[in-house]
Design a protein around this motif. Sequence first.
Motif, PDB file in Angstrom:
ATOM      1  N   PHE A 419     -49.510 -13.876  -1.684  1.00  0.00           N
ATOM      2  CA  PHE A 419     -49.282 -14.912  -2.694  1.00  0.00           C
ATOM      3  C   PHE A 419     -47.823 -14.840  -3.166  1.00  0.00           C
ATOM      4  N   CYS A 420     -47.497 -15.544  -4.208  1.00  0.00           N
ATOM      5  CA  CYS A 420     -46.114 -15.637  -4.679  1.00  0.00           C
ATOM      6  C   CYS A 420     -45.544 -14.250  -5.023  1.00  0.00           C
ATOM      7  N   ARG A 421     -44.438 -13.915  -4.400  1.00  0.00           N
ATOM      8  CA  ARG A 421     -43.820 -12.606  -4.638  1.00  0.00           C
ATOM      9  C   ARG A 421     -43.224 -12.517  -6.049  1.00  0.00           C
ATOM     10  N   ARG A 422     -42.672 -13.606  -6.523  1.00  0.00           N
ATOM     11  CA  ARG A 422     -42.080 -13.612  -7.868  1.00  0.00           C
ATOM     12  C   ARG A 422     -43.161 -13.390  -8.914  1.00  0.00           C
ATOM     13  N   ALA A 423     -44.305 -14.039  -8.724  1.00  0.00           N
ATOM     14  CA  ALA A 423     -45.419 -13.864  -9.665  1.00  0.00           C
ATOM     15  C   ALA A 423     -45.902 -12.412  -9.659  1.00  0.00           C
ATOM     16  N   PHE A 424     -45.918 -11.785  -8.472  1.00  0.00           N
ATOM     17  CA  PHE A 424     -46.347 -10.390  -8.359  1.00  0.00           C
ATOM     18  C   PHE A 424     -45.417  -9.488  -9.180  1.00  0.00           C
ATOM     19  N   ILE A 425     -44.111  -9.706  -9.054  1.00  0.00           N
ATOM     20  CA  ILE A 425     -43.135  -8.881  -9.784  1.00  0.00           C
ATOM     21  C   ILE A 425     -43.245  -9.105 -11.283  1.00  0.00           C
ATOM     22  N   LEU A 426     -43.332 -10.368 -11.687  1.00  0.00           N
ATOM     23  CA  LEU A 426     -43.418 -10.662 -13.114  1.00  0.00           C
ATOM     24  C   LEU A 426     -44.678 -10.059 -13.729  1.00  0.00           C
ATOM     25  N   GLU A 427     -45.785 -10.115 -13.010  1.00  0.00           N
ATOM     26  CA  GLU A 427     -47.018  -9.519 -13.505  1.00  0.00           C
ATOM     27  C   GLU A 427     -46.866  -8.005 -13.646  1.00  0.00           C
ATOM     28  N   HIS A 428     -46.144  -7.382 -12.712  1.00  0.00           N
ATOM     29  CA  HIS A 428     -45.910  -5.940 -12.784  1.00  0.00           C
ATOM     30  C   HIS A 428     -45.199  -5.562 -14.079  1.00  0.00           C
ATOM     31  N   PHE A 429     -44.301  -6.443 -14.553  1.00  0.00           N
ATOM     32  CA  PHE A 429     -43.565  -6.172 -15.784  1.00  0.00           C
ATOM     33  C   PHE A 429     -44.215  -6.819 -17.004  1.00  0.00           C
ATOM     34  N   GLY A 430     -45.457  -7.251 -16.847  1.00  0.00           N
ATOM     35  CA  GLY A 430     -46.198  -7.786 -17.982  1.00  0.00           C
ATOM     36  C   GLY A 430     -45.814  -9.190 -18.388  1.00  0.00           C
ATOM     37  N   GLU A 431     -45.255  -9.959 -17.443  1.00  0.00           N
ATOM     38  CA  GLU A 431     -44.833 -11.324 -17.741  1.00  0.00           C
ATOM     39  C   GLU A 431     -45.714 -12.346 -17.022  1.00  0.00           C
ATOM     40  N   LYS A 432     -45.660 -13.579 -17.502  1.00  0.00           N
ATOM     41  CA  LYS A 432     -46.427 -14.653 -16.893  1.00  0.00           C
ATOM     42  C   LYS A 432     -45.666 -15.219 -15.699  1.00  0.00           C
ATOM     43  N   PRO A 433     -46.387 -15.719 -14.688  1.00  0.00           N
ATOM     44  CA  PRO A 433     -45.715 -16.289 -13.509  1.00  0.00           C
ATOM     45  C   PRO A 433     -44.968 -17.567 -13.862  1.00  0.00           C
ATOM     46  N   VAL A 434     -43.973 -17.890 -13.032  1.00  0.00           N
ATOM     47  CA  VAL A 434     -43.219 -19.132 -13.191  1.00  0.00           C
ATOM     48  C   VAL A 434     -43.265 -19.888 -11.872  1.00  0.00           C
ATOM     49  N   VAL A 435     -43.066 -21.180 -11.950  1.00  0.00           N
ATOM     50  CA  VAL A 435     -42.992 -22.025 -10.755  1.00  0.00           C
ATOM     51  C   VAL A 435     -41.567 -22.537 -10.629  1.00  0.00           C
ATOM     52  N   GLN A 436     -40.961 -22.342  -9.454  1.00  0.00           N
ATOM     53  CA  GLN A 436     -39.581 -22.768  -9.270  1.00  0.00           C
ATOM     54  C   GLN A 436     -39.308 -23.048  -7.799  1.00  0.00           C
ATOM     55  N   ASP A 437     -38.210 -23.771  -7.550  1.00  0.00           N
ATOM     56  CA  ASP A 437     -37.737 -23.962  -6.186  1.00  0.00           C
ATOM     57  C   ASP A 437     -37.054 -22.681  -5.720  1.00  0.00           C
ATOM     58  N   ARG A 438     -36.818 -22.581  -4.411  1.00  0.00           N
ATOM     59  CA  ARG A 438     -36.179 -21.395  -3.822  1.00  0.00           C
ATOM     60  C   ARG A 438     -36.859 -20.135  -4.338  1.00  0.00           C
ATOM     61  N   CYS A 439     -38.141 -20.058  -4.166  1.00  0.00           N
ATOM     62  CA  CYS A 439     -38.878 -18.939  -4.751  1.00  0.00           C
ATOM     63  C   CYS A 439     -38.990 -17.766  -3.780  1.00  0.00           C
ATOM     64  N   CYS A 440     -39.877 -17.874  -2.784  1.00  0.00           N
ATOM     65  CA  CYS A 440     -40.092 -16.753  -1.869  1.00  0.00           C
ATOM     66  C   CYS A 440     -40.655 -17.253  -0.545  1.00  0.00           C
ATOM     67  N   ASP A 441     -40.718 -16.351   0.435  1.00  0.00           N
ATOM     68  CA  ASP A 441     -41.217 -16.738   1.750  1.00  0.00           C
ATOM     69  C   ASP A 441     -42.697 -17.098   1.707  1.00  0.00           C
ATOM     70  N   ASN A 442     -43.469 -16.500   0.812  1.00  0.00           N
ATOM     71  CA  ASN A 442     -44.885 -16.848   0.716  1.00  0.00           C
ATOM     72  C   ASN A 442     -45.093 -18.246   0.143  1.00  0.00           C
ATOM     73  N   CYS A 443     -44.228 -18.644  -0.788  1.00  0.00           N
ATOM     74  CA  CYS A 443     -44.331 -19.986  -1.360  1.00  0.00           C
ATOM     75  C   CYS A 443     -43.793 -21.044  -0.398  1.00  0.00           C
ATOM     76  N   GLY A 444     -42.917 -20.634   0.527  1.00  0.00           N
ATOM     77  CA  GLY A 444     -42.389 -21.566   1.521  1.00  0.00           C
ATOM     78  C   GLY A 444     -41.358 -22.523   0.990  1.00  0.00           C
ATOM     79  N   LEU A 446     -37.972 -21.844   0.610  1.00  0.00           N
ATOM     80  CA  LEU A 446     -36.679 -21.213   0.831  1.00  0.00           C
ATOM     81  C   LEU A 446     -35.635 -22.210   1.301  1.00  0.00           C
ATOM     82  N   THR A 447     -34.365 -21.840   1.094  1.00  0.00           N
ATOM     83  CA  THR A 447     -33.274 -22.558   1.738  1.00  0.00           C
ATOM     84  C   THR A 447     -32.678 -21.643   2.792  1.00  0.00           C
ATOM     85  N   VAL A 448     -32.194 -22.216   3.871  1.00  0.00           N
ATOM     86  CA  VAL A 448     -31.678 -21.445   4.993  1.00  0.00           C
ATOM     87  C   VAL A 448     -30.158 -21.468   4.957  1.00  0.00           C
ATOM     88  N   ASP A 449     -29.555 -20.289   5.075  1.00  0.00           N
ATOM     89  CA  ASP A 449     -28.095 -20.186   5.076  1.00  0.00           C
ATOM     90  C   ASP A 449     -27.529 -20.774   6.365  1.00  0.00           C
TER      91      ASP A 449
END
Length: 477
Positions: A419-444, A446-449
């Motif tokens: 699932f969303c990697r950003r949400a996993f990290i935020l939950e680890h630090f006791g925070e609520k997930p966020v929805v954003q562009d350019r998030c993670c490979d699981n959310c799909g 990404l922008t390509v360099d």
Amino acid sequence: MMEDVLKQIFRYDGFRDGQRQIVESVLDGHDTVAILPTGGGKSICYQLPSYLQTTGLTLIVSPLLSLIEDQVMQIKRRGERSVAKLTSLESRDQKDHILRHLNQLRYLYLSPEQLAVPQIQQRLADIKINLFVVDEAHCISQWGHEFRTEYAKLGSIRKQLGNPTCLALTATATNQVEQDIIQGLALTQPNRIRHSVNRPEIQLIVEQTEQNEKDAVLKRRLKTTNRPCVIYTTTRKEAERIAAFVPQAAYYHAGLEPEDRQLIQQQFLHDEIDCLVCTSAFGMGVDKGNVRTVIHYTMPATIEAYMQEIGRAGRDGQPSTAVLLYAPGDPQLQQFLADKQYASLLWIDQVTQSRGQGESFESIEQRLHLEPDDPAYRLLKSQLKEGKTKSQIIDWQENRKKIRLRELMQMINYIQNTFCRRAFILEHFGEKPVVQDRCCDNCGTLTVDEPVIEVDVNQLDWKRRLEEVFFSSRPSV
């Protein structure tokens, strides 16, 4: 008044989120634990108050030589003379000179090991300390238990210095780490100022591969990796090996001579090197805004360490990328390195028995061929000096190993999470997930360099570079 100082001294038009609140807290004399994301401007929070106080020293305890060097250089660049550092680079005469002129300083940077030196403590006890700063305070929890036990003594040292107002700063702290900081520094009802650890400008990628294919994967990724780039690896040998095949790269680790570390850091900060392959000896707090990519060749041992290290990217707020390469066997390496920090049961048995018979540590070290600087032995020696028994030491080690294993499993769970990697990290630090562009490979999302255009870099010899750096700075006492 604060805005005037911010503009005149630091050339900023306004405070970032959290900065004013932290400055007001310490000026009011409150112990403060401040958690701001990497790139959030933590140095302003302790540097600015000194200009609003007529006398007194700001004492900054910092974990890494590279971080101290960078902070001192930044202060000198703005024309401030009243700054000094006590590190392994200063000679005895230089240190004596600094200690004799402490009352002329605005800032003094030093490591926990330097602060633990009795002569330095005695001299500091004779002057007024306005603010006792512990930068990268998560190290109290991360390192204070094991190989840098001086971190565990900061609370008692602060008491000996008259309990000056304390500011503990970090970018990453779970609730448990925050409690470790408060307890370790013996803080009294501290103000807690916490901002989100989320770095929205950094997109998160994990690529799983096989151990024998990692080099090829890294080479492929580097063809479309925006630079400047930092590549983290676990060992010094690995850093040197990778730097040898990465174009225009240099390596950095604690085994280099101090002059070489200074040179490489300054070349990287001045864009004379655009790819740095390093161990965790580089990075915390180093102020380079335009790092576009951080790649982990091997996984870190904890999510906290991972967030600290990817925080080198995008400090200017521009789009950046964090890539973690993972292969089976990576966790075993981290487990092996963690276990090396603890004495074997044989050592514990031999040393405790010998001490019980009245034998000196020096005699034990010679007879058993123990290296005094071995981290595991240093830890054991420190515990015995504190009066811990054999059974207490063994129980403590087993408990710490369980904690380290749990932290490692959390990092593995992040890697294998679908699932969303950003949400996993935020939950680890006791925070609520966020929805954003350019998030993670699981959310799909990404922008390509774009493919990298390689440019020849003219690297300066270290003597010329050091002369240029230091000649342009005003001398400190």
